[in-house]
Motif scaffolding. Structure first.
Motif, PDB file in Angstrom:
ATOM      1  N   LEU A   1      -7.264   1.916  -6.691  1.00  0.00           N
ATOM      2  CA  LEU A   1      -6.567   3.116  -7.162  1.00  0.00           C
ATOM      3  C   LEU A   1      -7.433   4.337  -6.878  1.00  0.00           C
ATOM      4  O   LEU A   1      -8.615   4.365  -7.240  1.00  0.00           O
ATOM      5  CB  LEU A   1      -6.288   3.019  -8.665  1.00  0.00           C
ATOM      6  CG  LEU A   1      -5.740   4.295  -9.316  1.00  0.00           C
ATOM      7  CD1 LEU A   1      -4.290   4.528  -8.914  1.00  0.00           C
ATOM      8  CD2 LEU A   1      -5.864   4.232 -10.836  1.00  0.00           C
TER       9      LEU A   1
ATOM     10  N   LEU B   1       8.639   2.387 -10.138  1.00  0.00           N
ATOM     11  CA  LEU B   1       7.411   2.073  -9.406  1.00  0.00           C
ATOM     12  C   LEU B   1       6.705   0.809  -9.913  1.00  0.00           C
ATOM     13  O   LEU B   1       6.234  -0.006  -9.114  1.00  0.00           O
ATOM     14  CB  LEU B   1       6.452   3.268  -9.453  1.00  0.00           C
ATOM     15  CG  LEU B   1       5.246   3.138  -8.513  1.00  0.00           C
ATOM     16  CD1 LEU B   1       5.684   3.237  -7.057  1.00  0.00           C
ATOM     17  CD2 LEU B   1       4.204   4.211  -8.817  1.00  0.00           C
TER      18      LEU B   1
ATOM     19  N   LEU C   1      -2.479  -4.463  -8.706  1.00  0.00           N
ATOM     20  CA  LEU C   1      -3.285  -3.370  -8.177  1.00  0.00           C
ATOM     21  C   LEU C   1      -4.748  -3.779  -8.035  1.00  0.00           C
ATOM     22  O   LEU C   1      -5.336  -4.369  -8.959  1.00  0.00           O
ATOM     23  CB  LEU C   1      -3.199  -2.144  -9.084  1.00  0.00           C
ATOM     24  CG  LEU C   1      -2.039  -1.169  -8.867  1.00  0.00           C
ATOM     25  CD1 LEU C   1      -2.145  -0.016  -9.854  1.00  0.00           C
ATOM     26  CD2 LEU C   1      -2.009  -0.642  -7.441  1.00  0.00           C
TER      27      LEU C   1
ATOM     28  N   THR D   1      -2.604  -1.257  -3.380  1.00  0.00           N
ATOM     29  CA  THR D   1      -3.327  -0.006  -3.164  1.00  0.00           C
ATOM     30  C   THR D   1      -2.421   1.172  -3.503  1.00  0.00           C
ATOM     31  O   THR D   1      -1.311   1.286  -2.984  1.00  0.00           O
ATOM     32  CB  THR D   1      -3.774   0.113  -1.693  1.00  0.00           C
ATOM     33  OG1 THR D   1      -4.657  -0.970  -1.379  1.00  0.00           O
ATOM     34  CG2 THR D   1      -4.491   1.437  -1.454  1.00  0.00           C
ATOM     35  N   LEU D   2      -2.915   2.045  -4.368  1.00  0.00           N
ATOM     36  CA  LEU D   2      -2.180   3.248  -4.735  1.00  0.00           C
ATOM     37  C   LEU D   2      -3.126   4.438  -4.613  1.00  0.00           C
ATOM     38  O   LEU D   2      -4.150   4.509  -5.300  1.00  0.00           O
ATOM     39  CB  LEU D   2      -1.641   3.145  -6.157  1.00  0.00           C
ATOM     40  CG  LEU D   2      -0.881   4.369  -6.691  1.00  0.00           C
ATOM     41  CD1 LEU D   2       0.338   4.689  -5.826  1.00  0.00           C
ATOM     42  CD2 LEU D   2      -0.454   4.154  -8.141  1.00  0.00           C
TER      43      LEU D   2
ATOM     44  N   LEU E   1       2.235  -4.503  -4.993  1.00  0.00           N
ATOM     45  CA  LEU E   1       1.468  -3.301  -4.710  1.00  0.00           C
ATOM     46  C   LEU E   1      -0.004  -3.498  -5.070  1.00  0.00           C
ATOM     47  O   LEU E   1      -0.340  -3.791  -6.220  1.00  0.00           O
ATOM     48  CB  LEU E   1       2.034  -2.102  -5.483  1.00  0.00           C
ATOM     49  CG  LEU E   1       1.465  -0.742  -5.068  1.00  0.00           C
ATOM     50  CD1 LEU E   1       1.884  -0.397  -3.643  1.00  0.00           C
ATOM     51  CD2 LEU E   1       1.932   0.348  -6.024  1.00  0.00           C
TER      52      LEU E   1
ATOM     53  N   SER F   1       0.834  -1.193   0.000  1.00  0.00           N
ATOM     54  CA  SER F   1       0.000   0.000   0.000  1.00  0.00           C
ATOM     55  C   SER F   1       0.873   1.248   0.000  1.00  0.00           C
ATOM     56  O   SER F   1       1.763   1.391   0.835  1.00  0.00           O
ATOM     57  CB  SER F   1      -0.905   0.007   1.240  1.00  0.00           C
ATOM     58  OG  SER F   1      -1.698   1.175   1.280  1.00  0.00           O
ATOM     59  N   LEU F   2       0.586   2.162  -0.937  1.00  0.00           N
ATOM     60  CA  LEU F   2       1.325   3.414  -1.042  1.00  0.00           C
ATOM     61  C   LEU F   2       0.325   4.559  -1.095  1.00  0.00           C
ATOM     62  O   LEU F   2      -0.507   4.628  -2.004  1.00  0.00           O
ATOM     63  CB  LEU F   2       2.186   3.407  -2.306  1.00  0.00           C
ATOM     64  CG  LEU F   2       2.982   4.684  -2.614  1.00  0.00           C
ATOM     65  CD1 LEU F   2       3.931   5.037  -1.482  1.00  0.00           C
ATOM     66  CD2 LEU F   2       3.751   4.526  -3.925  1.00  0.00           C
ATOM     67  N   HIS F   3       0.404   5.436  -0.094  1.00  0.00           N
ATOM     68  CA  HIS F   3      -0.517   6.572   0.012  1.00  0.00           C
ATOM     69  C   HIS F   3       0.310   7.852   0.016  1.00  0.00           C
ATOM     70  O   HIS F   3       1.141   8.060   0.895  1.00  0.00           O
ATOM     71  CB  HIS F   3      -1.329   6.458   1.315  1.00  0.00           C
ATOM     72  CG  HIS F   3      -2.350   7.544   1.479  1.00  0.00           C
ATOM     73  ND1 HIS F   3      -3.720   7.304   1.444  1.00  0.00           N
ATOM     74  CD2 HIS F   3      -2.225   8.875   1.700  1.00  0.00           C
ATOM     75  CE1 HIS F   3      -4.367   8.438   1.631  1.00  0.00           C
ATOM     76  NE2 HIS F   3      -3.483   9.409   1.798  1.00  0.00           N
TER      77      HIS F   3
ATOM     78  N   ILE G   1       2.785   1.645 -15.050  1.00  0.00           N
ATOM     79  CA  ILE G   1       1.825   1.623 -13.948  1.00  0.00           C
ATOM     80  C   ILE G   1       0.467   1.103 -14.421  1.00  0.00           C
ATOM     81  O   ILE G   1      -0.259   0.446 -13.676  1.00  0.00           O
ATOM     82  CB  ILE G   1       1.680   3.040 -13.346  1.00  0.00           C
ATOM     83  CG1 ILE G   1       2.995   3.449 -12.675  1.00  0.00           C
ATOM     84  CG2 ILE G   1       0.532   3.106 -12.348  1.00  0.00           C
ATOM     85  CD1 ILE G   1       2.984   4.836 -12.072  1.00  0.00           C
TER      86      ILE G   1
END
Length: 264
Positions: free
Chosen positions: A218, A185, A215, A193-194, A191, A169-171, A209
């Motif tokens: 998003l 990336l 994913l 959650t973006l 990954l 997860s990347l926020h 991406i």
């Protein structure tokens, strides 16, 4: 002589000398104050003796301090070693409104067990830390990276690559100077959650991406310069997409892309 024997002997010597000091110093002071030494040369000699005794006491204090410190280090380890052990066992680390914190570069190499990292409203924080070298090859295990209001952030740090096989997860939110996401990336293998919110200088996304099959969620909101459409993400089945229609309001375009493998 072994170190332990030497320290034992030094402590015994210091103890013996210190036991004599009150007698020596009080005798010299008494002779000076009561004018027992009437000869000027004797008085001069006693004055110098008093100074020497004072200096010698400082030396003994220093010897005792060093001996005690070495004994403590052997028994408990240094402060830095204990801190390093603490860092290597951390699972979650949160920084909120740390106004004077500028870098994580000195500790990031020790965070080998860290799962979640939250950095919120740290105005001087530079995740790049001004450093280079081999930081991108660090053996990290991050699963969640949550970044909010880091005005110095222009690009994600290379050390995040150390979590290429674990980050889920990347926020990224309110990072007004973030100009681009890194070319690497799409190499984040897990990954799911973006989330990118209110990054006004972000203008494009790497082609790779749009093909990140892992994913599942998003969200892109209020990124004024970023142009992306739902159909751009059609190569990722089962992806839930939320994209702002207008940077000036909170209306969102939401779609669960076909061939979903999720349970939603």
């Amino acid at each position: 002589m072994k170190s332990s024997s030497w320290h034992g002997a030094s402590r015994a010597t210091c103890k013996s000398l210190r036991a004599r000091f009150p007698t020596l110093t009080s005798t010299s002071s008494w002779m000076l104050n009561t004018k027992q030494a009437s000869n000027p040369m004797q008085r001069n000699w006693l004055g110098k003796l008093k100074v020497i005794l004072s200096d010698a006491e400082d030396v003994i204090d220093e010897i005792q301090y060093k001996a005690s410190r070495k004994q403590a280090i052997r028994a408990y380890g240094t402060t830095s070693s204990k801190m390093n052990r603490c860092l290597t066992n951390l699972r979650m680390l949160v920084f909120v409104e740390c106004k004077n914190l500028t870098s994580l570069l000195l500790i990031i190499k020790h965070l080998t067990a860290l799962k979640s990292l939250y950095i919120i409203n740290c105005e001087k924080m530079d995740l790049m830390g001004g450093g280079g070298g081999d930081v991108q090859y660090l053996n990290l295990r991050l699963q969640i990276l949550y970044i909010v209001q880091l005005p110095k952030l222009e690009v994600l740090p290379g050390w995040l690559l150390g979590s290429a096989n674990t980050l889920r997860s990347l926020h990224i939110e309110k990072c007004g100077n973030l100009k681009a996401l890194p070319e690497w990336l799409p190499t984040l293998k897990l990954l799911q959650t973006l989330v990118i919110i209110h990054c006004k200088e972000l203008s494009s996304l790497q082609e790779g991406i749009y093909h990140m099959k892992t994913l599942r969620y998003l969200k892109i909101e209020k990124c004024h310069k970023l142009v992306t459409r739902l159909e751009d993400w059609s190569n990722i089945p089962g992806l839930k997409v939320l994209i702002s229609k207008n940077a000036k309001d909170d209306e969102e375009e939401e779609q669960l892309l076909p061939n979903s493998t999720s349970e939603e």
